[in-house]
Scaffold this motif. Structure first.
Motif, short mmCIF file in Angstrom:
data_model
loop_
_atom_site.label_atom_id
_atom_site.label_comp_id
_atom_site.label_asym_id
_atom_site.label_seq_id
_atom_site.Cartn_x
_atom_site.Cartn_y
_atom_site.Cartn_z
N VAL A 152 101.05 27.96 10.70
CA VAL A 152 102.17 28.02 11.65
C VAL A 152 102.96 29.31 11.42
CG1 VAL A 152 104.29 26.92 12.43
CG2 VAL A 152 102.29 25.52 11.87
N GLU A 153 103.26 29.63 10.17
CA GLU A 153 104.03 30.83 9.86
C GLU A 153 103.26 32.10 10.19
OE1 GLU A 153 106.65 33.67 8.91
OE2 GLU A 153 107.08 31.57 9.26
N ARG A 154 101.98 32.14 9.84
CA ARG A 154 101.18 33.35 10.06
C ARG A 154 100.89 33.59 11.54
NH1 ARG A 154 96.86 32.17 7.09
NH2 ARG A 154 95.72 31.32 8.85
N GLU A 155 100.62 32.51 12.27
CA GLU A 155 100.19 32.68 13.65
C GLU A 155 101.31 32.55 14.68
OE1 GLU A 155 96.60 30.48 14.39
OE2 GLU A 155 95.62 31.37 12.65
N SER A 156 102.49 32.14 14.23
CA SER A 156 103.65 32.11 15.13
C SER A 156 104.93 32.36 14.34
CB SER A 156 103.72 30.77 15.88
OG SER A 156 103.92 29.69 14.97
N PRO A 157 105.01 33.52 13.68
CA PRO A 157 106.19 33.77 12.85
C PRO A 157 107.47 33.86 13.69
CG PRO A 157 104.87 35.76 13.06
CD PRO A 157 104.09 34.64 13.70
N ALA A 158 108.45 33.08 13.30
CA ALA A 158 109.71 33.05 14.04
C ALA A 158 110.31 34.44 14.18
CB ALA A 158 110.69 32.10 13.36
N VAL A 159 110.19 35.24 13.14
CA VAL A 159 110.77 36.58 13.17
C VAL A 159 110.14 37.44 14.26
CG1 VAL A 159 109.28 37.62 11.41
CG2 VAL A 159 111.63 38.47 11.75
N ALA A 160 108.88 37.26 14.55
CA ALA A 160 108.23 38.04 15.61
C ALA A 160 108.82 37.71 16.97
CB ALA A 160 106.72 37.79 15.60
N PHE A 161 109.05 36.43 17.22
CA PHE A 161 109.65 36.02 18.49
C PHE A 161 111.10 36.52 18.58
CE2 PHE A 161 106.20 33.01 17.85
CZ PHE A 161 105.58 33.04 19.10
N LEU A 162 111.80 36.48 17.45
CA LEU A 162 113.18 36.94 17.41
C LEU A 162 113.27 38.44 17.70
CD1 LEU A 162 116.13 36.08 16.82
CD2 LEU A 162 115.69 36.71 14.43
#
Length: 139
Positions: free
Chosen positions: A49-59
């Motif tokens: 979940v972290e590697r493939e949808s990192p919250a920071v990338a969306f932010l």
């Protein structure tokens, strides 16, 4: 584990604040409105979940707008379940994971598949939204 390159203390603060805001927003959203994301947290390994949808990338993509970043994060998992189904959506997006049954197809017509995926994903988003398609294909 939200690793990223930042240029200043101001950016570090914005990221830290934005991630905290995202967590708060996610907690306030009813489970029924984030079911695919919740399933990912339960069924997938946390590293996936972290590697493939990192919250920071969306932010960062949403220029620190936590609400829009959460919308994109939830849309990412909804679209992933739509494209791969419940059985594969929570596996890593690798040849050994969710793409294991698609090796021959990927080797023979990857560009054609990407164009079909692009069409489906584009129809999912409004014109106003920035696309997360690149994030999905790069995985």
């Amino acid at each position: 584990n939200n690793k990223t390159y930042v240029d200043s203390e101001k950016e570090k603060h914005q990221i830290s604040r934005g991630l905290a805001q995202m967590e708060n927003i996610l907690m306030d959203i009813p489970v029924s409105e984030k079911i695919d994301y919740e399933q990912a947290l339960i069924q997938a390994e946390p590293e996936i979940v972290e590697r493939e949808s990192p919250a920071v990338a969306f932010l960062l993509k949403r220029r620190y707008n936590a609400s829009e970043a959460v919308d994109d994060l939830l849309a990412y998992w909804t679209q992933r379940v739509t494209l791969f189904g419940d059985e594969k959506a929570f596996l890593p997006m690798t040849i050994d994971g969710a793409l294991r049954d698609d090796v021959d197809t990927l080797c023979t017509g990857f560009i054609q598949i990407c164009l079909l995926i692009c069409k489906d994903v584009l129809s999912f988003y409004t014109k106003r939204a920035e696309l997360i398609l690149v994030d999905m294909i790069v995985i």
